[in-house]
Design a protein around this motif. Structure first.
Motif, PDB file in Angstrom:
ATOM      1  N   LYS A 120       0.802  -1.224   0.000  1.00 38.24           N
ATOM      2  CA  LYS A 120       0.000   0.000   0.000  1.00 38.24           C
ATOM      3  C   LYS A 120       0.836   1.276   0.000  1.00 38.24           C
ATOM      4  CE  LYS A 120      -3.606  -2.639   2.128  1.00 38.24           C
ATOM      5  NZ  LYS A 120      -4.047  -3.220   3.381  1.00 38.24           N
ATOM      6  N   ILE A 121       2.137   1.120   0.012  1.00 36.49           N
ATOM      7  CA  ILE A 121       3.021   2.277  -0.063  1.00 36.49           C
ATOM      8  C   ILE A 121       4.053   2.025  -1.157  1.00 36.49           C
ATOM      9  CG2 ILE A 121       2.705   2.937   2.351  1.00 36.49           C
ATOM     10  CD1 ILE A 121       5.278   1.568   3.048  1.00 36.49           C
ATOM     11  N   SER A 122       4.774   3.050  -1.534  1.00 36.26           N
ATOM     12  CA  SER A 122       5.750   2.910  -2.613  1.00 36.26           C
ATOM     13  C   SER A 122       6.902   2.004  -2.188  1.00 36.26           C
ATOM     14  CB  SER A 122       6.304   4.278  -2.989  1.00 36.26           C
ATOM     15  OG  SER A 122       7.117   4.784  -1.939  1.00 36.26           O
ATOM     16  N   PRO A 123       7.576   1.356  -3.165  1.00 36.49           N
ATOM     17  CA  PRO A 123       8.733   0.519  -2.818  1.00 36.49           C
ATOM     18  C   PRO A 123       9.800   1.278  -2.031  1.00 36.49           C
ATOM     19  CG  PRO A 123       8.049   0.094  -5.072  1.00 36.49           C
ATOM     20  CD  PRO A 123       7.240   1.274  -4.594  1.00 36.49           C
ATOM     21  N   ALA A 124      10.000   2.559  -2.368  1.00 30.98           N
ATOM     22  CA  ALA A 124      11.023   3.348  -1.663  1.00 30.98           C
ATOM     23  C   ALA A 124      10.670   3.500  -0.185  1.00 30.98           C
ATOM     24  CB  ALA A 124      11.159   4.721  -2.315  1.00 30.98           C
ATOM     25  N   ARG A 125       9.391   3.759   0.113  1.00 31.90           N
ATOM     26  CA  ARG A 125       8.973   3.866   1.512  1.00 31.90           C
ATOM     27  C   ARG A 125       8.978   2.515   2.184  1.00 31.90           C
ATOM     28  NH1 ARG A 125       3.520   6.744   2.427  1.00 31.90           N
ATOM     29  NH2 ARG A 125       4.203   6.465   4.583  1.00 31.90           N
ATOM     30  N   ALA A 126       8.571   1.468   1.457  1.00 30.73           N
ATOM     31  CA  ALA A 126       8.521   0.121   2.036  1.00 30.73           C
ATOM     32  C   ALA A 126       9.910  -0.334   2.476  1.00 30.73           C
ATOM     33  CB  ALA A 126       7.929  -0.856   1.031  1.00 30.73           C
ATOM     34  N   ARG A 127      10.939   0.045   1.700  1.00 29.62           N
ATOM     35  CA  ARG A 127      12.305  -0.365   2.055  1.00 29.62           C
ATOM     36  C   ARG A 127      12.790   0.292   3.331  1.00 29.62           C
ATOM     37  NH1 ARG A 127      12.967  -0.178  -3.692  1.00 29.62           N
ATOM     38  NH2 ARG A 127      13.681   1.986  -3.586  1.00 29.62           N
ATOM     39  N   ARG A 128      12.135   1.385   3.758  1.00 30.52           N
ATOM     40  CA  ARG A 128      12.556   2.083   4.970  1.00 30.52           C
ATOM     41  C   ARG A 128      11.834   1.578   6.228  1.00 30.52           C
ATOM     42  NH1 ARG A 128      11.226   7.844   4.354  1.00 30.52           N
ATOM     43  NH2 ARG A 128      12.384   8.011   6.317  1.00 30.52           N
ATOM     44  N   LEU A 129      10.865   0.680   6.060  1.00 32.14           N
ATOM     45  CA  LEU A 129      10.158   0.146   7.221  1.00 32.14           C
ATOM     46  C   LEU A 129      11.092  -0.722   8.058  1.00 32.14           C
ATOM     47  CD1 LEU A 129       6.779  -0.842   5.517  1.00 32.14           C
ATOM     48  CD2 LEU A 129       7.227   1.154   6.959  1.00 32.14           C
ATOM     49  N   ILE A 130      10.811  -0.809   9.335  1.00 25.10           N
ATOM     50  CA  ILE A 130      11.668  -1.558  10.270  1.00 25.10           C
ATOM     51  C   ILE A 130      10.990  -2.889  10.593  1.00 25.10           C
ATOM     52  CG2 ILE A 130      12.759  -1.540  12.537  1.00 25.10           C
ATOM     53  CD1 ILE A 130      12.780   1.533  12.350  1.00 25.10           C
ATOM     54  N   PRO A 131      11.481  -3.995  10.037  1.00 24.57           N
ATOM     55  CA  PRO A 131      10.816  -5.296  10.227  1.00 24.57           C
ATOM     56  C   PRO A 131      11.077  -5.878  11.602  1.00 24.57           C
ATOM     57  CG  PRO A 131      12.805  -5.574   8.931  1.00 24.57           C
ATOM     58  CD  PRO A 131      12.661  -4.090   9.166  1.00 24.57           C
TER      59      PRO A 131
END
Length: 404
Positions: free
Chosen positions: A55-66
């Motif tokens: 639901k968010i752009s790949p660039a933002r998704a890569r910044r999420l903290i798993p």
């Protein structure tokens, strides 16, 4: 022995005046939002990866903290408060209950982009989900400016754009081409942007419009110029209506239009805006319309909202949180007597600090170190004027100072 105060990289403990000002800004903003009919919302700290990633752009998704939940579910630390608000709408409210107005003051977590280094950010904001007309764009953007005014951050500017304008221009382009152009605009890499245009086979009209796009910025008069460049100028009307409303509210001098301003096209879907401090150019927050996110959640309708960075609000706020100016010494009287007096002061919205030590001189010394103006001996009903040390009766102090 000096105690070490260590935190993980990118994390901070915040105290002192900044923490007090953050709480002041949070309380003032949330109270203002409540007056406009927004209801407090407290989101979960964890978000399921499957509910966020697409639901968010790949660039933002890569910044999420798993992370993994204790129950073994793949999660991320909350990276987007709007996603939580929309998910809450979908699971707790029927269509007939819309529009729904939510407000929040909470943290989001993401891997920072240089020059920032913090993994966490304190935000305060609102979401207006399922609104009825263009007035909601004006409501949310106007409420953002009203919040800055309330906090005496009047030296600020709102930069406005509309992602639907760029989406319309890029329509028909291969996704890889459009993505590269958007990335260049987001980076403000205009040399790269023009070089990309040189390498794409586009119509002459589209190329000319795309080259002009980064130059279409300035005051609201830019919209008039832009309308003469579009075959269908109606695409600019949502942004024009929003600017017209904000101008009529007296904000014309603080508005800047930038038609190359862009965010995630699959998330946002109309007018967007960022608020900046005019004093130092710091980003204070932003928002806009995000109908695209609702569609990804399977919800029909439109939505708008904004979030402001609480720490930046606290740093730029010209009306800081009131600090205590007096210390009440209860060491010379019964505890209940001191607490009754403190309670009476609190009802008058007067700030203070209680001191319970039996050592009078120690209490006086602490009050001086704190920078207080008055030290009050509740048992002896005397007030010491700090820092010079003169003394008056409590009765005189109450009549001459507390009655003002």
């Amino acid at each position: 022995m000096k105690m070490m105060n260590r935190n993980p990289k990118g994390c901070n403990n915040i105290g002192g005046a900044i923490a007090a000002n953050m709480e002041y800004c949070r309380g003032a903003a949330m109270h203002l939002f409540s007056l406009y009919g927004y209801h407090p919302f407290s989101p979960a700290e964890f978000q399921l990866v499957e509910d966020v990633w697409s639901k968010i752009s790949p660039a933002r998704a890569r910044r999420l903290i798993p992370m993994m939940s204790p129950l073994g579910e793949p999660c991320v630390l909350r990276g987007d408060l709007t996603l939580s608000a929309v998910a809450y709408l979908g699971s707790h409210h029927a269509r007939s209950e819309r529009p729904l107005r939510l407000s929040y003051a909470d943290r989001v977590f993401a891997v920072p982009l240089p020059p920032k280094y913090n993994l966490e950010e304190n935000q305060v904001g609102v979401e207006l989900i399922g609104w009825e007309d263009s007035g909601a764009d004006a409501e949310t953007a106007g409420l953002l400016l009203r919040t800055l005014d309330l906090l005496s951050i009047e030296r600020s500017a709102l930069v406005l754009g509309d992602v639907s304008v760029l989406a319309g221009i890029l329509g028909g382009l291969p996704e890889s081409c459009a993505g590269k152009l958007i990335e260049a605009l987001q980076e403000r890499a205009y040399t790269k942007y023009n070089a990309l245009l040189d390498g794409f086979e586009l119509s002459e009209d589209k190329t000319r419009l795309l080259r002009r796009l980064p130059t279409l910025k300035g005051d609201v008069a830019v919209l008039g110029e832009a309308m003469g460049l579009f075959d269908d100028p109606s695409v600019l009307m949502p942004l024009k209506r929003l600017c017209d409303s904000l101008c009529k509210l007296g904000y014309a001098e603080r508005l800047r239009v930038d038609l190359s301003f862009v965010r995630d096209l699959g998330y946002y879907s109309g007018p967007i805006y960022n608020a900046y401090s005019a004093a130092d150019g710091v980003l204070l927050g932003g928002g806009g319309r995000y109908d695209g996110l609702l569609a990804k959640e399977g919800i029909e309708g439109q939505a708008a909202g904004f979030a402001l960075n609480l720490k930046e609000l606290a740093a730029h706020c010209a009306s800081p949180a009131p600090a205590p100016l007096m210390m009440l010494w209860g060491g010379g009287c019964d505890n209940s007597e001191a607490l009754r007096y403190a309670d009476a002061l609190s009802k008058k919205d007067t700030a203070f600090e209680l001191s319970w030590t039996k050592d009078r001189e120690e209490s006086l010394s602490t009050a001086s170190l704190r920078g207080y103006k008055w030290w009050i001996d509740l048992g002896g009903r005397k007030v010491t004027l700090l820092p010079r040390g003169g003394e008056i009766s409590l009765n005189k102090f109450e009549s001459e100072v507390l009655s003002c």
